[in-house]
Design a protein around this motif. Sequence first.
Motif, PDB file in Angstrom:
ATOM      1  N   MET A 206     -20.952  36.739  46.343  1.00 26.46           N
ATOM      2  CA  MET A 206     -22.345  37.094  46.649  1.00 26.46           C
ATOM      3  C   MET A 206     -23.277  35.997  46.134  1.00 26.46           C
ATOM      4  SD  MET A 206     -22.120  39.879  48.331  1.00 26.46           S
ATOM      5  CE  MET A 206     -20.507  39.299  48.844  1.00 26.46           C
TER       6      MET A 206
ATOM      7  N   ASN B  39     -23.518  32.981  48.459  1.00 23.01           N
ATOM      8  CA  ASN B  39     -23.955  33.244  49.833  1.00 23.01           C
ATOM      9  C   ASN B  39     -25.035  32.257  50.270  1.00 23.01           C
ATOM     10  OD1 ASN B  39     -24.765  34.322  52.271  1.00 23.01           O
ATOM     11  ND2 ASN B  39     -25.483  36.265  51.434  1.00 23.01           N
TER      12      ASN B  39
ATOM     13  N   CYS C 189     -26.345  40.171  51.094  1.00 25.19           N
ATOM     14  CA  CYS C 189     -25.754  40.350  49.763  1.00 25.19           C
ATOM     15  C   CYS C 189     -26.590  41.289  48.892  1.00 25.19           C
ATOM     16  CB  CYS C 189     -25.514  39.006  49.076  1.00 25.19           C
ATOM     17  SG  CYS C 189     -26.937  37.933  48.988  1.00 25.19           S
TER      18      CYS C 189
END
Length: 190
Positions: free
Chosen positions: A144, A147, A155
């Motif tokens: 995450m 990202n 996310c």
Amino acid sequence: MTNSAQDAAPAEGTARRDWAWTRTPAPIGPLLLAATREGLVQVVFHADERTSRRALTRLEQCFGGPPVPEIPHLATATAELAAYFAGELRSFTVPLDWSLSSGFNARVLHALADGVPYGSVAGYQDLADRVGEPGAARAVGAAMGSNPLPVVVPCHRVVASDGGIGGFGGGLETKRLLLALEGVLPAPLF
């Protein structure tokens, strides 16, 4: 913040790729958007001058040169983000260029993009299970954080198993605002 484009730099001798960027206002602060001919490649939170300069330098290194004047996907991404923040869009259609993500992180981000719709949340463990790595909940958290396409690849919809909202590279207040926009959390009073 998003994953460093430098981490995904092309190998020596790789051909230059056309890319372009724009900065757009948003209720969560200015966003820097970058796109290639394949699609939206990066969204950068809190895109003030300093943050934008750093991101653009990394993108130049990654794609082998300076930006070109225009890439059509930028206009699409800008319009869709404006509609999302106005509460008029629940699903993004802008093509995505996944070249700044690979391996486990890419698998997790694809599972997130494909399987956690607007107004819902998933846990870190749930995503680990979805990609067939049940012992990798912490690694999902790292994915995450890497990202390159936050908001569009949501996310902010990944939360902790203890009922907390978990961490967020764009800051917890940004995550709260995004979750409130999607009706997952109550809107801030002030």
